[in-house]
Scaffold this motif. Sequence first.
Motif, PDB file in Angstrom:
ATOM      1  N   VAL A   1       0.796  -1.204   0.165  1.00  0.00           N
ATOM      2  CA  VAL A   1       0.009  -0.169  -0.041  1.00  0.00           C
ATOM      3  C   VAL A   1       0.886   1.173   0.042  1.00  0.00           C
ATOM      4  N   ASN A   2       2.123   1.082  -0.187  1.00  0.00           N
ATOM      5  CA  ASN A   2       3.111   2.289  -0.248  1.00  0.00           C
ATOM      6  C   ASN A   2       3.815   2.077  -1.597  1.00  0.00           C
ATOM      7  N   GLY A   3       3.619   3.111  -2.311  1.00  0.00           N
ATOM      8  CA  GLY A   3       4.446   3.203  -3.593  1.00  0.00           C
ATOM      9  C   GLY A   3       5.732   3.245  -3.733  1.00  0.00           C
ATOM     10  N   THR A   4       6.292   4.321  -2.674  1.00  0.00           N
ATOM     11  CA  THR A   4       7.682   4.542  -2.922  1.00  0.00           C
ATOM     12  C   THR A   4       8.452   3.348  -2.104  1.00  0.00           C
ATOM     13  N   THR A   5       7.960   2.679  -1.168  1.00  0.00           N
ATOM     14  CA  THR A   5       9.033   1.422  -0.623  1.00  0.00           C
ATOM     15  C   THR A   5       8.646   0.502  -1.847  1.00  0.00           C
ATOM     16  N   ASN A   6       7.661   0.102  -2.602  1.00  0.00           N
ATOM     17  CA  ASN A   6       7.750  -0.598  -3.383  1.00  0.00           C
ATOM     18  C   ASN A   6       8.643  -0.599  -4.448  1.00  0.00           C
ATOM     19  N   PHE A   7       8.653   0.871  -5.059  1.00  0.00           N
ATOM     20  CA  PHE A   7       9.572   1.098  -5.992  1.00  0.00           C
ATOM     21  C   PHE A   7      11.045   0.851  -5.559  1.00  0.00           C
ATOM     22  N   ILE A   8      11.397   1.241  -4.486  1.00  0.00           N
ATOM     23  CA  ILE A   8      12.745   1.001  -3.733  1.00  0.00           C
ATOM     24  C   ILE A   8      13.107  -0.620  -3.957  1.00  0.00           C
ATOM     25  N   LEU A   9      12.327  -1.395  -3.395  1.00  0.00           N
ATOM     26  CA  LEU A   9      12.449  -2.887  -3.198  1.00  0.00           C
ATOM     27  C   LEU A   9      12.468  -3.474  -4.167  1.00  0.00           C
ATOM     28  N   ASP A  10      11.716  -2.976  -5.275  1.00  0.00           N
ATOM     29  CA  ASP A  10      11.431  -3.842  -6.679  1.00  0.00           C
ATOM     30  C   ASP A  10      12.738  -3.472  -7.277  1.00  0.00           C
TER      31      ASP A  10
ATOM     32  N   GLU B   1      21.030   3.851  -2.820  1.00  0.00           N
ATOM     33  CA  GLU B   1      20.973   4.325  -4.280  1.00  0.00           C
ATOM     34  C   GLU B   1      19.480   4.214  -4.529  1.00  0.00           C
ATOM     35  N   MET B   2      18.573   3.421  -4.483  1.00  0.00           N
ATOM     36  CA  MET B   2      17.333   3.401  -4.732  1.00  0.00           C
ATOM     37  C   MET B   2      16.455   4.645  -3.934  1.00  0.00           C
ATOM     38  N   LEU B   3      16.603   4.991  -2.912  1.00  0.00           N
ATOM     39  CA  LEU B   3      16.022   5.908  -2.290  1.00  0.00           C
ATOM     40  C   LEU B   3      16.657   7.252  -2.955  1.00  0.00           C
ATOM     41  N   ALA B   4      17.751   7.390  -3.134  1.00  0.00           N
ATOM     42  CA  ALA B   4      18.018   8.755  -4.111  1.00  0.00           C
ATOM     43  C   ALA B   4      17.481   8.771  -5.226  1.00  0.00           C
ATOM     44  N   GLU B   5      17.309   7.575  -5.983  1.00  0.00           N
ATOM     45  CA  GLU B   5      16.683   7.701  -7.489  1.00  0.00           C
ATOM     46  C   GLU B   5      15.136   8.149  -7.276  1.00  0.00           C
ATOM     47  N   ALA B   6      14.508   7.390  -6.050  1.00  0.00           N
ATOM     48  CA  ALA B   6      13.064   7.610  -6.007  1.00  0.00           C
ATOM     49  C   ALA B   6      12.827   9.027  -5.492  1.00  0.00           C
ATOM     50  N   THR B   7      13.795   9.677  -4.526  1.00  0.00           N
ATOM     51  CA  THR B   7      13.545  11.214  -4.333  1.00  0.00           C
ATOM     52  C   THR B   7      13.718  11.990  -5.604  1.00  0.00           C
ATOM     53  N   ALA B   8      14.571  11.412  -6.495  1.00  0.00           N
ATOM     54  CA  ALA B   8      14.664  12.359  -7.709  1.00  0.00           C
ATOM     55  C   ALA B   8      13.727  12.207  -8.827  1.00  0.00           C
TER      56      ALA B   8
ATOM     57  N   GLU C   1       9.463  11.712  -0.858  1.00  0.00           N
ATOM     58  CA  GLU C   1       9.412  13.390  -0.299  1.00  0.00           C
ATOM     59  C   GLU C   1      11.021  13.571   0.250  1.00  0.00           C
ATOM     60  N   ALA C   2      11.306  14.789   0.256  1.00  0.00           N
ATOM     61  CA  ALA C   2      12.538  15.207   1.009  1.00  0.00           C
ATOM     62  C   ALA C   2      12.719  14.542   2.086  1.00  0.00           C
TER      63      ALA C   2
ATOM     64  N   ALA D   1       7.805   8.949   6.525  1.00  0.00           N
ATOM     65  CA  ALA D   1       6.744   8.448   6.530  1.00  0.00           C
ATOM     66  C   ALA D   1       6.352   7.226   5.599  1.00  0.00           C
ATOM     67  N   ASP D   2       7.220   7.324   4.689  1.00  0.00           N
ATOM     68  CA  ASP D   2       7.216   6.029   3.663  1.00  0.00           C
ATOM     69  C   ASP D   2       8.081   4.761   4.081  1.00  0.00           C
ATOM     70  N   VAL D   3       9.350   5.105   4.272  1.00  0.00           N
ATOM     71  CA  VAL D   3      10.391   3.891   4.611  1.00  0.00           C
ATOM     72  C   VAL D   3      10.370   3.412   5.911  1.00  0.00           C
ATOM     73  N   ASP D   4       9.885   4.194   6.773  1.00  0.00           N
ATOM     74  CA  ASP D   4       9.450   3.774   8.169  1.00  0.00           C
ATOM     75  C   ASP D   4       8.235   3.132   8.348  1.00  0.00           C
ATOM     76  N   GLY D   5       7.476   2.997   7.492  1.00  0.00           N
ATOM     77  CA  GLY D   5       6.305   2.436   7.390  1.00  0.00           C
ATOM     78  C   GLY D   5       4.951   3.019   7.730  1.00  0.00           C
TER      79      GLY D   5
END
Length: 441
Positions: free
Chosen positions: A167-176, A187-194, A199-200, A204-208
């Motif tokens: 139910v969270n797109g940010t974390t799914n993008f990173i893990l995928d 590396e993937m958190l930086a890309e997800a931010t770019a 978010e900056a 809220a996303d990566v800590d669940g």
Amino acid sequence: MADQADNNAAAPTVGVALLGMGTVGTEVLRILQEDAQDFTARTGGPIEVRGIAVSDLSKPRPGVSSELLTDDAFGLVNREDIDLVIEVIGGIDYPRTVVLAALRAGKSVVTANKALVAAHAGELSEAADSSGADLFFEAAVAAAIPVVGPLRRSLAGDRVNQVMGIVNGTTNFILDAMYKRGASYDEMLAEATALGYAEADPSADVDGYDAASKAAILANLAFHSPVGSDDVHVEGIRSINVADIEAAKAAGCTIKLLAICERLVDDEGQESVSARVYPALIPLDHPLSSVSESFNAIFVVAEYAGRLMFYGNGAGGAPTASAVLGDVVAAARNIVHGGRAPGMSTYANLPVGDFGSVRTRYHVDMVVDDRPGVLAEVASTFSVQGVSLKTVRQEDAGDAGARLVVITHHAAESDLESTVDNLKNLDAVKAVNSVIRMEGN
């Protein structure tokens, strides 16, 4: 057609107050204005935005009449010409007071605010019930994916046993991306931010916590019991590393951040509810394993309907606006024709179960001494707590010793926690690298 047009012309106009003009609010206004005739046909009467509450009146808003704008949300929702309030502000405290004011005044509310609904569902529902107003919040969980409506209506005659989802797109993008590219979390958190997925401040996303708000709402609906965001056990994905991803592949799995809502039944037949969020291994043959990039999916297991899956865009301005507007049509139809949508029933009032009693499987990765008898010592440590082993894989770890990867059968969380503590105190165990739960089997 003329008769239909005359009927629509005679129907009452639904006066709308829009609270918030961010990405979602702007999309909602645009679609309502561009497709006005369609919305009139769908609801049976015209929908007219009569006021927009914003925090900064000086900000340029091209195409929006300044006469519609106000910074007095309370004054707006209490106007006599307002029948329906759309809340897309975000946050909890301020929106709560405004939404409660609207509901208590008999104005129906459509909100996309997951944090608000998760924290104050009971209070908001009570206010709606007292005044006979509608409270809709499809967009609060997974944006355009229709899951709130099915739980409130389609499955109202069924018994839901589990809701499990991404139910969270940010974390799914990173893990995928970590799984497919072998990249690191950083590396993937930086890309997800770019790319604008994160978010900056991504906490809220990566800590669940974002997923936890949605889990609370889903549990509340699925089990007809009061479950708040504070009742959800939460773990994020910051600790997931490349070695964990490779271990998942070796086990025929992938790793996803899951929101899991489950009906628990103890040995005496007493029921309770578990709501939890954590990264977990999912077998590659499970439907959730193939959910890629920033997409969301929710898997429901019901007594009679069986296994259901809802999949799609779980975030973004347009998808979220789509869910908001679906609720707007439903609420407006009730205003025009009379009637009321199903409320949030908490008749079952099941307690939130102890997280330690939750049972699942575990993947334990450790470094041990490379000598005879170590495997027996490790197996005995699991056995003492009643945790049985399904598979054990040993690899050479060079000078460090041997890498031991254990997959357990289903066991209670409390027993596994005690086992890990005992392993760390075992002389033969040099390090417990990771403990990741396994779901979906």
